[in-house]
Design an enzyme around this catalytic site. Structure first.
Site, short mmCIF file in Angstrom:
data_model
loop_
_atom_site.label_atom_id
_atom_site.label_comp_id
_atom_site.label_asym_id
_atom_site.label_seq_id
_atom_site.Cartn_x
_atom_site.Cartn_y
_atom_site.Cartn_z
N SER A 32 10.31 9.99 -2.66
CA SER A 32 10.77 8.67 -2.71
C SER A 32 12.37 8.82 -2.22
O SER A 32 12.74 9.82 -2.76
CB SER A 32 10.48 7.82 -3.84
OG SER A 32 11.06 8.09 -4.77
N LYS A 59 14.84 11.70 -12.33
CA LYS A 59 15.96 10.86 -12.51
C LYS A 59 17.15 11.76 -13.00
O LYS A 59 17.04 12.75 -13.55
CB LYS A 59 15.56 9.77 -13.27
CG LYS A 59 14.21 8.88 -12.72
CD LYS A 59 14.63 8.28 -11.75
CE LYS A 59 13.26 7.33 -11.28
NZ LYS A 59 13.63 6.62 -9.95
N SER A 117 15.69 2.15 -7.24
CA SER A 117 15.34 3.17 -8.26
C SER A 117 14.68 2.46 -9.48
O SER A 117 15.39 1.36 -10.08
CB SER A 117 16.20 4.02 -8.81
OG SER A 117 16.01 4.72 -9.93
#
Length: 252
Positions: A44, A107, A206
């Protein structure tokens, strides 16, 4: 008189030796994958511009300690021979999604245990202070938007604000959509012990700790450190783009 080895015995011994060699090599690979290095593919755009969809990365599972091999495969939490510190602000980590541990997320660590994290008008502050930010040099900005040519409709250049943010030991490239109201503000929140507050570099695309909470240390698989392959596939047009210029890119 010297005893002769029969052909059938020789073949059996050779087969056994090959089996042992192959098994030893496979076991070594599994130990390395379980405790030292593992490969992941980026599915993604939450870490754009640092990581693009189709980037394939290596994760250093040794970054925060030496794991007992296979413990995170056969049990819920990994075990360590020894710990080597904790994630620092700015580290890019791969971890088991706390809501569904069967899914892996990637992340950037923004808050460490004890920090008070807050977001006002898209500016993140830690313990009342914002991260130092500078503008991206023009040549680097050109490279970033060139890499996003396939996504210009989603990330138009005139709307995107790209800055360099200084973390503890590294500088991250952060992108914000100036016209998006996806997440402008986040109330002051204290990061609990042995947990981490994480965010995507693509701040307006996000789902991260702002929405589902903190990452426990035991969920962390390791620290991402390099891109080893990058291929973007467009399933609609059935085409793919090989991006050799991204191979060997160190992540920070």
């Amino acid at each position: 008189m010297t005893e002769q080895i029969r052909p059938q015995q020789s073949l059996k011994k050779k087969a056994w030796d090959n089996f042992v060699s192959l098994g030893s090599a496979l076991l070594l690979v599994l130990i390395i994958r379980s405790s030292v290095i593992e490969a992941f593919k980026i599915p993604s755009g939450s870490m754009i511009p640092t990581l693009l969809v189709g980037d394939q990365i290596f994760v250093n599972k040794f970054a925060y300690g030496l794991r007992v091999p296979f413990t995170d495969w056969i049990g819920e939490n990994p075990k360590y021979f020894f710990r080597a510190g904790q994630p620092a602000r700015g580290d890019i980590i791969v971890f088991k999604y706390p809501v569904d541990p069967d899914i892996y997320f990637i992340k950037r660590v923004v808050g460490i245990p004890g920090d008070t994290v807050e977001m006002k008008n898209k500016v993140v502050t830690i313990n009342g202070r914002p991260f130092d930010r500078t503008q991206v040099p023009p040549e680097q900005l050109e490279k970033i938007f060139k890499s996003l040519e396939d996504s210009q409709s989603e990330y138009p250049r005139d709307r995107m604000d790209v800055t360099l943010q200084q973390f503890d030991h590294t500088t991250g490239t952060i992108m914000v959509d100036k016209q998006s109201y996806f997440s402008e503000n986040f109330p002051p929140t204290v990061v609990p012990e042995a947990h981490y507050f994480v965010m995507g570099d693509n701040r307006d695309n996000s789902k991260d700790s702002r929405f589902w909470g903190f990452v426990p240390f035991e969920n962390i698989k390791g620290k991402a450190f390099i891109i080893w392959l990058s291929v973007w596939i467009d399933f609609d047009s059935k085409t793919f783009t090989f991006r050799p210029e991204r191979i060997g890119t160190l992540l920070h």
